[in-house]
Design a protein around this motif. Structure first.
Motif, PDB file in Angstrom:
ATOM      1  N   THR A 144       0.675  -1.459   0.259  1.00  0.00           N
ATOM      2  CA  THR A 144      -0.192  -0.283   0.061  1.00  0.00           C
ATOM      3  C   THR A 144       0.713   1.315   0.177  1.00  0.00           C
ATOM      4  N   ILE A 145       1.089   2.211  -0.716  1.00  0.00           N
ATOM      5  CA  ILE A 145       1.492   3.923  -0.811  1.00  0.00           C
ATOM      6  C   ILE A 145       1.008   4.775   0.119  1.00  0.00           C
ATOM      7  N   ILE A 146       2.193   4.900   0.766  1.00  0.00           N
ATOM      8  CA  ILE A 146       2.033   5.151   2.269  1.00  0.00           C
ATOM      9  C   ILE A 146       2.823   6.646   1.826  1.00  0.00           C
ATOM     10  N   ARG A 147       3.579   6.423   0.716  1.00  0.00           N
ATOM     11  CA  ARG A 147       4.249   8.280   0.805  1.00  0.00           C
ATOM     12  C   ARG A 147       4.469   8.548  -0.453  1.00  0.00           C
ATOM     13  N   MET A 148       4.278   9.573  -0.964  1.00  0.00           N
ATOM     14  CA  MET A 148       5.124   9.806  -2.391  1.00  0.00           C
ATOM     15  C   MET A 148       6.031  11.073  -2.549  1.00  0.00           C
ATOM     16  N   THR A 208      11.354  12.117 -11.335  1.00  0.00           N
ATOM     17  CA  THR A 208      11.491  10.971 -10.728  1.00  0.00           C
ATOM     18  C   THR A 208      10.152  11.330  -9.191  1.00  0.00           C
ATOM     19  N   LEU A 209       9.596  10.029  -9.539  1.00  0.00           N
ATOM     20  CA  LEU A 209       9.329   9.910  -7.145  1.00  0.00           C
ATOM     21  C   LEU A 209      10.050   8.998  -6.267  1.00  0.00           C
ATOM     22  N   ASP A 210       9.985   9.150  -5.464  1.00  0.00           N
ATOM     23  CA  ASP A 210       9.862   8.286  -4.475  1.00  0.00           C
ATOM     24  C   ASP A 210       9.581   7.860  -3.904  1.00  0.00           C
ATOM     25  N   ILE A 211       8.753   6.858  -4.277  1.00  0.00           N
ATOM     26  CA  ILE A 211       7.630   5.927  -3.512  1.00  0.00           C
ATOM     27  C   ILE A 211       7.501   4.947  -2.398  1.00  0.00           C
ATOM     28  N   SER A 212       7.398   5.058  -0.983  1.00  0.00           N
ATOM     29  CA  SER A 212       7.215   4.251   0.385  1.00  0.00           C
ATOM     30  C   SER A 212       6.153   2.956   0.034  1.00  0.00           C
ATOM     31  N   LEU A 213       6.093   2.205  -0.129  1.00  0.00           N
ATOM     32  CA  LEU A 213       5.313   1.204   0.061  1.00  0.00           C
ATOM     33  C   LEU A 213       5.471   0.000   1.318  1.00  0.00           C
ATOM     34  N   ALA A 214       4.308  -0.066   2.489  1.00  0.00           N
ATOM     35  CA  ALA A 214       4.046  -0.955   3.470  1.00  0.00           C
ATOM     36  C   ALA A 214       3.153  -2.450   3.057  1.00  0.00           C
ATOM     37  N   GLY A 272       1.550  -5.166   2.426  1.00  0.00           N
ATOM     38  CA  GLY A 272       0.661  -5.898   2.526  1.00  0.00           C
ATOM     39  C   GLY A 272      -1.024  -4.983   2.869  1.00  0.00           C
ATOM     40  N   HIS A 273      -2.089  -5.142   1.985  1.00  0.00           N
ATOM     41  CA  HIS A 273      -3.128  -4.238   2.040  1.00  0.00           C
ATOM     42  C   HIS A 273      -4.477  -3.925   3.341  1.00  0.00           C
ATOM     43  N   ASP A 274      -4.078  -4.143   3.677  1.00  0.00           N
ATOM     44  CA  ASP A 274      -4.689  -3.927   5.344  1.00  0.00           C
ATOM     45  C   ASP A 274      -4.273  -2.784   5.442  1.00  0.00           C
ATOM     46  N   LEU A 275      -5.437  -1.687   5.767  1.00  0.00           N
ATOM     47  CA  LEU A 275      -5.778  -0.365   5.666  1.00  0.00           C
ATOM     48  C   LEU A 275      -5.536   0.177   7.283  1.00  0.00           C
ATOM     49  N   ASP A 276      -6.330  -0.411   7.856  1.00  0.00           N
ATOM     50  CA  ASP A 276      -6.563  -0.075   9.347  1.00  0.00           C
ATOM     51  C   ASP A 276      -5.032  -0.829  10.008  1.00  0.00           C
ATOM     52  N   ALA A 277      -4.330  -1.990   9.972  1.00  0.00           N
ATOM     53  CA  ALA A 277      -3.355  -2.293  10.116  1.00  0.00           C
ATOM     54  C   ALA A 277      -1.967  -1.981  10.302  1.00  0.00           C
ATOM     55  N   ILE A 278      -2.040  -0.939   8.777  1.00  0.00           N
ATOM     56  CA  ILE A 278      -1.131  -0.417   8.695  1.00  0.00           C
ATOM     57  C   ILE A 278      -0.597   1.457   9.696  1.00  0.00           C
ATOM     58  N   ASN A 331      -1.573   6.700 -12.716  1.00  0.00           N
ATOM     59  CA  ASN A 331      -2.431   7.280 -11.557  1.00  0.00           C
ATOM     60  C   ASN A 331      -2.195   6.850  -9.966  1.00  0.00           C
ATOM     61  N   LEU A 332      -1.210   6.771  -9.453  1.00  0.00           N
ATOM     62  CA  LEU A 332      -1.069   6.352  -8.690  1.00  0.00           C
ATOM     63  C   LEU A 332      -1.330   7.648  -7.235  1.00  0.00           C
ATOM     64  N   GLY A 333      -1.521   6.698  -6.149  1.00  0.00           N
ATOM     65  CA  GLY A 333      -2.092   8.565  -5.449  1.00  0.00           C
ATOM     66  C   GLY A 333      -2.368   7.386  -3.697  1.00  0.00           C
ATOM     67  N   LEU A 334      -2.020   7.824  -2.428  1.00  0.00           N
ATOM     68  CA  LEU A 334      -1.424   7.787  -1.436  1.00  0.00           C
ATOM     69  C   LEU A 334      -3.118   6.978  -1.051  1.00  0.00           C
ATOM     70  N   HIS A 335      -2.683   5.515  -0.447  1.00  0.00           N
ATOM     71  CA  HIS A 335      -3.407   4.678   0.059  1.00  0.00           C
ATOM     72  C   HIS A 335      -3.655   3.510  -0.518  1.00  0.00           C
ATOM     73  N   GLN A 336      -3.543   3.335  -1.947  1.00  0.00           N
ATOM     74  CA  GLN A 336      -3.477   2.866  -2.944  1.00  0.00           C
ATOM     75  C   GLN A 336      -3.285   1.188  -2.843  1.00  0.00           C
ATOM     76  N   LYS A 337      -4.026   0.669  -3.507  1.00  0.00           N
ATOM     77  CA  LYS A 337      -3.571  -0.851  -2.741  1.00  0.00           C
ATOM     78  C   LYS A 337      -2.636  -1.253  -4.051  1.00  0.00           C
ATOM     79  N   VAL A 338      -1.410  -2.118  -4.157  1.00  0.00           N
ATOM     80  CA  VAL A 338      -0.663  -2.107  -5.670  1.00  0.00           C
ATOM     81  C   VAL A 338       0.095  -3.138  -5.541  1.00  0.00           C
TER      82      VAL A 338
END
Length: 376
Positions: A304-308, A315-321, A323-329, A353-360
């Motif tokens: 899940t995208i947590i930072r862009m 270029t973009l640096d993207i932080s990815l947590a 799992g897809h469980d937003l509550d746990a993240i 079309n990437l954005g914050l909290h997106q599941k990828v």
């Protein structure tokens, strides 16, 4: 044994202002581009350079304090130093090189400890040889042994692998890992090679243009995307703890468990449940909106995208947590939600079309993931 450094120094137009503390044994990397002041810092700790102002303390011993006019002599500092080029005495045998410093130290190691160091470094068969008959890797191991046999309170390593080719580096790196895990000695390791830092270091101090930019755990520091533009050659990535889950020697791969995710890496040769650390470069991580099929990459991880953050206009640096469980993240402890980092073009981010909290999904080739033995 703790190390505390707070010094200012001037060399021509170059100003050095370093301020950091290290509380735990293990390897602390002094990392930054060439000319940033890393070697000057360890020369000051060793007593080879006297700073204009400041204080250096090793455990409860003050090595330098400008305000109190303290400047301990080199021989009294109990510091081991390994230079880039080994600097063995050419007229002495390996044995005599090894014991040169030890003979001059009143606080000698026990004979059993001396033998352990020689065995750990694999130099017991070299004792009667001359330095000019040694390979580059062998010379560095002897130089390391000479420093350790002097029973130092801290070990300073000034880019000890920079003069070696890749084959010799791979030969000596396991000895540094053994030193880190077996001797429990504070080690300052100067380097501008991010792969070495990711493999060896416990802590990391980032130096650039004479300034201390940041310091902390290597797991945290290598994931800080904000340090990339500040430290020049800093290559954003991720270091994660993992364990060997299973292996397939025929296919020459190991399967790792990293926070519940399976990671496939080139075969490591380690037993099941062996702790390792992973180094994943941001530039080696691709992002997919849906799980890709029919590709050679073995690692497809739900994230899940947590930072862009933009590293530049392109270029973009993207932080990815994981799992897809937003509550746990968002609510779980940080240790339970490891993340990795991807560096992609802004064009790709817009196209997907990437954005914050997106599941990828993070897609990583096995051959780009470095897994190394790590005692925990």
């Amino acid at each position: 044994m703790s190390i505390s450094v707070s010094i200012s120094h001037q060399i021509g137009k170059f100003a050095l202002d370093a301020d950091f503390s290290i509380e735990e044994p293990g390897i602390t990397a002094l990392f930054g581009p060439s000319g940033s002041g890393k070697t000057t810092i360890i020369n000051i700790i060793a007593g080879l350079t006297r700073p204009r102002r400041g204080r250096v303390q090793l455990g409860d011993r003050v090595l330098f304090d400008h305000a109190r006019s303290i400047n301990l002599a080199i021989r009294k500092r109990r510091v081991g130093y390994v230079f880039q080029d080994a600097r063995l005495f050419p007229h002495m045998s390996v044995h005599d090189n090894l014991y040169y410093g030890a003979k001059r130290n009143r606080l000698k190691l026990a004979a059993s400890d001396q033998q352990d160091i020689i065995e750990m470094l694999g130099i017991h068969k070299l004792l009667h040889r001359q330095p000019n008959n040694l390979s580059g890797g062998e010379k560095q191991r002897v130089a390391l042994g000479r420093a350790l046999l002097a029973n130092p309170d801290v070990l300073l390593l000034d880019e000890p692998l920079s003069a070696l080719d890749q084959a010799r580096k791979e030969e000596i790196l396991p000895y540094f890992e053994s030193l880190r895990d077996q001797r429990k000695l504070p080690i300052l390791y100067v380097s501008h090679a991010i792969d070495e830092v990711a493999r060896l270091a416990d802590q990391m101090v980032v130096i650039d243009n004479g300034k201390t930019l940041a310091n902390g755990s290597v797991f945290d520091m290598l994931g800080r995307t904000d340090l990339a533009p500040l430290a020049g050659q800093f290559d954003t990535g991720t270091v994660l703890p993992a364990r060997v889950a299973s292996r397939d020697p025929k296919a020459q791969v190991s399967f790792l468990d990293c926070a519940g995710q399976r990671i496939v890496v080139p075969y490591l040769g380690h037993a099941i449940n062996t702790p390792v650390r992973l180094h994943i470069r941001a530039r080696d991580v691709m992002i997919a909106r849906t799980p890709p099929a029919g590709i050679s990459a073995n690692n497809v991880i739900p994230v899940t995208i947590i930072r862009m953050a933009g590293s530049n206009n392109d270029t973009l640096d993207i932080s990815l947590a994981f799992g897809h469980d937003l509550d746990a993240i968002h609510t779980g402890p940080a240790s339970d939600r490891p993340s990795i980092h991807a560096r992609i073009t802004s064009w790709s981010a817009n196209r997907l079309n990437l954005g914050l909290h997106q599941k990828v999904f993070a897609v990583i080739k096995s051959v780009t993931v470095n897994g190394h033995l790590r005692e925990q």
